[in-house]
Design an enzyme around this catalytic site. Structure first.
Site, PDB file in Angstrom:
ATOM      1  N   GLU A 157     -11.686  29.613  17.408  1.00  9.37           N
ATOM      2  CA  GLU A 157     -12.665  30.711  17.491  1.00  9.37           C
ATOM      3  C   GLU A 157     -12.031  32.036  17.909  1.00  9.37           C
ATOM      4  OE1 GLU A 157     -15.889  29.170  19.904  1.00  9.37           O
ATOM      5  OE2 GLU A 157     -16.162  27.446  18.589  1.00  9.37           O
ATOM      6  N   GLU A 264     -16.329  20.142  12.194  1.00 13.20           N
ATOM      7  CA  GLU A 264     -17.387  19.865  13.183  1.00 13.20           C
ATOM      8  C   GLU A 264     -18.784  19.921  12.536  1.00 13.20           C
ATOM      9  OE1 GLU A 264     -16.997  22.475  16.581  1.00 13.20           O
ATOM     10  OE2 GLU A 264     -14.813  22.424  16.518  1.00 13.20           O
TER      11      GLU A 264
HETATM   12  O1  G3I Z   1     -20.417  14.381  30.971  1.00 14.62           O
HETATM   13  C1  G3I Z   1     -20.352  15.390  31.979  1.00 14.62           C
HETATM   14  C2  G3I Z   1     -21.323  15.063  33.105  1.00 14.62           C
HETATM   15  O2  G3I Z   1     -20.908  13.864  33.754  1.00 14.62           O
HETATM   16  C3  G3I Z   1     -21.349  16.216  34.104  1.00 14.62           C
HETATM   17  O3  G3I Z   1     -22.321  15.961  35.102  1.00 14.62           O
HETATM   18  C4  G3I Z   1     -21.712  17.496  33.337  1.00 14.62           C
HETATM   19  C5  G3I Z   1     -21.768  18.696  34.244  1.00 14.62           C
HETATM   20  O4  G3I Z   1     -20.459  19.077  34.587  1.00 14.62           O
HETATM   21  O5  G3I Z   1     -20.698  17.756  32.336  1.00 14.62           O
HETATM   22  C6  G3I Z   1     -20.706  16.721  31.363  1.00 14.62           C
HETATM   23  O6  G3I Z   1     -19.711  17.021  30.429  1.00 14.62           O
HETATM   24  C7  G3I Z   1     -20.065  18.039  29.506  1.00 14.62           C
HETATM   25  C8  G3I Z   1     -19.752  17.485  28.098  1.00 14.62           C
HETATM   26  O7  G3I Z   1     -19.969  18.502  27.106  1.00 14.62           O
HETATM   27  C9  G3I Z   1     -20.602  16.268  27.766  1.00 14.62           C
HETATM   28  O8  G3I Z   1     -21.921  16.633  27.680  1.00 14.62           O
HETATM   29  C10 G3I Z   1     -19.188  19.262  29.765  1.00 14.62           C
HETATM   30  O9  G3I Z   1     -19.552  19.823  31.018  1.00 14.62           O
HETATM   31  C11 G3I Z   1     -19.414  20.294  28.665  1.00 14.62           C
HETATM   32  O10 G3I Z   1     -18.536  21.400  28.845  1.00 14.62           O
HETATM   33  C12 G3I Z   1     -19.127  19.651  27.300  1.00 14.62           C
HETATM   34  O11 G3I Z   1     -19.460  20.588  26.287  1.00 14.62           O
HETATM   35  C13 G3I Z   1     -18.735  20.454  25.059  1.00 14.62           C
HETATM   36  C14 G3I Z   1     -18.377  21.880  24.624  1.00 14.62           C
HETATM   37  O12 G3I Z   1     -17.772  21.883  23.330  1.00 14.62           O
HETATM   38  C15 G3I Z   1     -17.399  22.508  25.599  1.00 14.62           C
HETATM   39  O13 G3I Z   1     -16.213  21.760  25.610  1.00 14.62           O
HETATM   40  C16 G3I Z   1     -19.625  19.791  24.016  1.00 14.62           C
HETATM   41  O14 G3I Z   1     -19.802  18.422  24.334  1.00 14.62           O
HETATM   42  C17 G3I Z   1     -18.990  19.905  22.635  1.00 14.62           C
HETATM   43  O15 G3I Z   1     -19.882  19.411  21.629  1.00 14.62           O
HETATM   44  C18 G3I Z   1     -18.660  21.354  22.327  1.00 14.62           C
HETATM   45  O16 G3I Z   1     -17.992  21.386  21.100  1.00 14.62           O
HETATM   46  C19 G3I Z   1     -17.727  22.711  20.602  1.00 14.62           C
HETATM   47  C20 G3I Z   1     -16.369  22.684  19.928  1.00 14.62           C
HETATM   48  O17 G3I Z   1     -15.380  22.291  20.865  1.00 14.62           O
HETATM   49  C21 G3I Z   1     -16.064  24.064  19.337  1.00 14.62           C
HETATM   50  N1  G3I Z   1     -17.109  24.451  18.389  1.00 14.62           N
HETATM   51  C22 G3I Z   1     -18.456  24.468  18.978  1.00 14.62           C
HETATM   52  C23 G3I Z   1     -18.785  23.096  19.548  1.00 14.62           C
HETATM   53  C24 G3I Z   1     -20.199  23.072  20.103  1.00 14.62           C
HETATM   54  O18 G3I Z   1     -20.283  23.962  21.194  1.00 14.62           O
END
Ligand code: G3I
Length: 364
Positions: A157, A264
């Site tokens: 990005e 994705e």
């Molecule tokens: O599982 C933990 C949970 O135990 C904890 O209590 C909570 C609060 O800290 O966090 C949870 O983990 C989260 C995880 O998703 C699972 O839900 C992370 O904080 C959160 O940052 C993470 O977000 C991911 C995001 O990227 C940031 O890394 C998303 O799953 C993921 O789908 C998303 O993917 C992005 C691609 O990398 C780039 N393109 C866009 C796409 C969607 O945003």
């Protein structure tokens, strides 16, 4: 089978579903064959450790997919600790699962404007220690999965939301707008001579200026001899995307002759706005079909992988935006939906309609 016939088959599956569940109940599941066996290229899905611990998730994913992308536990937000140390436990578990399931590993992401962990922010302003930490992080990450990782999203990005230039980031401010990208690709290449190194971005389908800026960035990187060896189109689209738009986007990216990763893909129903649910689900199925057809039309060397961003609707990141969204191929119980029929049809893996209409219409 031509595109119209495929779309007819999908429409029939949906129509049957609508007939059999006239009420706005869950869509009638369709039956598809193992997608990974039908695809002449890797089919990917993203995963978290909580997913691979679920036997039902693991069985379904291993049946249909041949590549795995850690959804977030290989990113800085999990790996880089406040003291600058690294933790790889969960990324290692996901890599081990991929190996056991005979799935390729695809890794995301090394450098992303959206993540600026404390461990890096606390480093002193001097470029030397920051630059050294930057190089060390990339070397440690890429080196650890060398030999298993088929590719990396090296820079994620990089283009501004509206397409006007490149994003600002900690990395750009400390190491240079262009130089931080050049450096990331060069250090990643030194750490793994074989992995395909991707520039990955989103909304390339819906913001023409963004696609144009992305293409000009690719040209500048390639002209500077930077080892960008793949282009990732995240493909977070919604059911309102007009037919043909996705195809034109993939064709535009393919002009560089580099491997393309549909990296994705999900097709939001909710983000499409108002509309009759069944009609939106039909559009969704049609867009999955179009995305697969567009990818299949690429020359084989450019078909790196086709990845969906989640297995079951309940696994989708979009659920956090709106719990009623159903953007993926499989419903919450892991049953294939019309969206899966859309993806399966171009692959010749759509089964039930042949049983409905007799062998003469068997999907090929
Ligand atoms: O599982 C933990 C949970 O135990 C904890 O209590 C909570 C609060 O800290 O966090 C949870 O983990 C989260 C995880 O998703 C699972 O839900 C992370 O904080 C959160 O940052 C993470 O977000 C991911 C995001 O990227 C940031 O890394 C998303 O799953 C993921 O789908 C998303 O993917 C992005 C691609 O990398 C780039 N393109 C866009 C796409 C969607 O945003």
């Amino acid at each position: 089978m031509n595109v119209l016939d495929r779309r007819t088959l999908i429409g029939a599956a949906l129509a049957l579903g609508a007939c059999e569940s006239a009420a706005q109940g869950p869509p009638v599941p369709v039956e598809i064959g193992p997608l990974r066996a039908a695809a002449p290229f890797p089919l990917g899905v993203c995963a978290q450790v909580s997913h691979i611990e679920d036997p039902e998730w693991a069985r379904l994913a291993a049946t249909h997919f041949s590549q795995l992308t850690p959804e977030w536990e290989m990113k800085m937000e999990y790996v880089v600790q406040p003291d600058g140390g690294f933790r790889f436990d969960r990324a290692d578990r996901l890599a081990a699962f991929a190996r056991a399931a005979r799935m390729r590993l695809y890794c995301t992401t090394l450098i992303w404007y959206a993540q600026r962990p404390e461990g890096f922010e606390k480093l002193d302003e001097s470029r030397t220690s920051f630059g050294r930490a930057y190089d060390n992080y990339i070397t440690a990450m890429v080196g650890r999965y060398r030999g298993q990782a088929a590719g990396w999203d090296v820079v994620n990005e990089a283009v501004a939301e509206d397409g006007r230039g490149w994003r600002e980031s900690l990395w750009a401010s400390r190491l240079g707008d262009f130089d931080h990208m050049r450096r990331a690709f060069e250090v990643a290449r030194a750490a793994d001579p074989d992995a395909v190194l991707f520039l990955n971005d989103y909304n390339l389908e819906t913001i023409p200026r963004k696609l144009d800026t992305f293409q000009r960035l690719v040209e500048r990187l390639l002209n500077a001899g930077v080892p960008v060896t793949g282009l990732g189109c995240q493909s977070h689209i919604d059911a309102s995307l007009p037919s043909g738009t996705y195809t034109r986007t993939i064709q535009a990216l393919a002009r560089f002759g580099l491997p393309i990763h549909v990296s994705e893909l999900d097709v939001s129903i909710v983000r499409a706005g108002r509309g009759q649910r069944r009609a939106l689900e039909e559009r969704q199925a049609g867009l999955y079909a179009e995305a697969m057809e567009a990818f299949m039309e690429l020359p084989a060397p450019q078909r790196f992988a086709f990845t969906v961003w989640g297995l079951r609707d309940r696994d989708s990141w979009l659920k956090r935006e709106n719990a009623s969204d159903t953007p993926l191929l499989f419903d919450d119980l892991g049953r294939a939906k019309a969206a899966a029929a859309g993806l399966a049809a171009p692959l010749g893996a759509l089964q039930p309609l042949a049983s409905l209409y007799g062998n003469e219409n068997r999907a090929t």
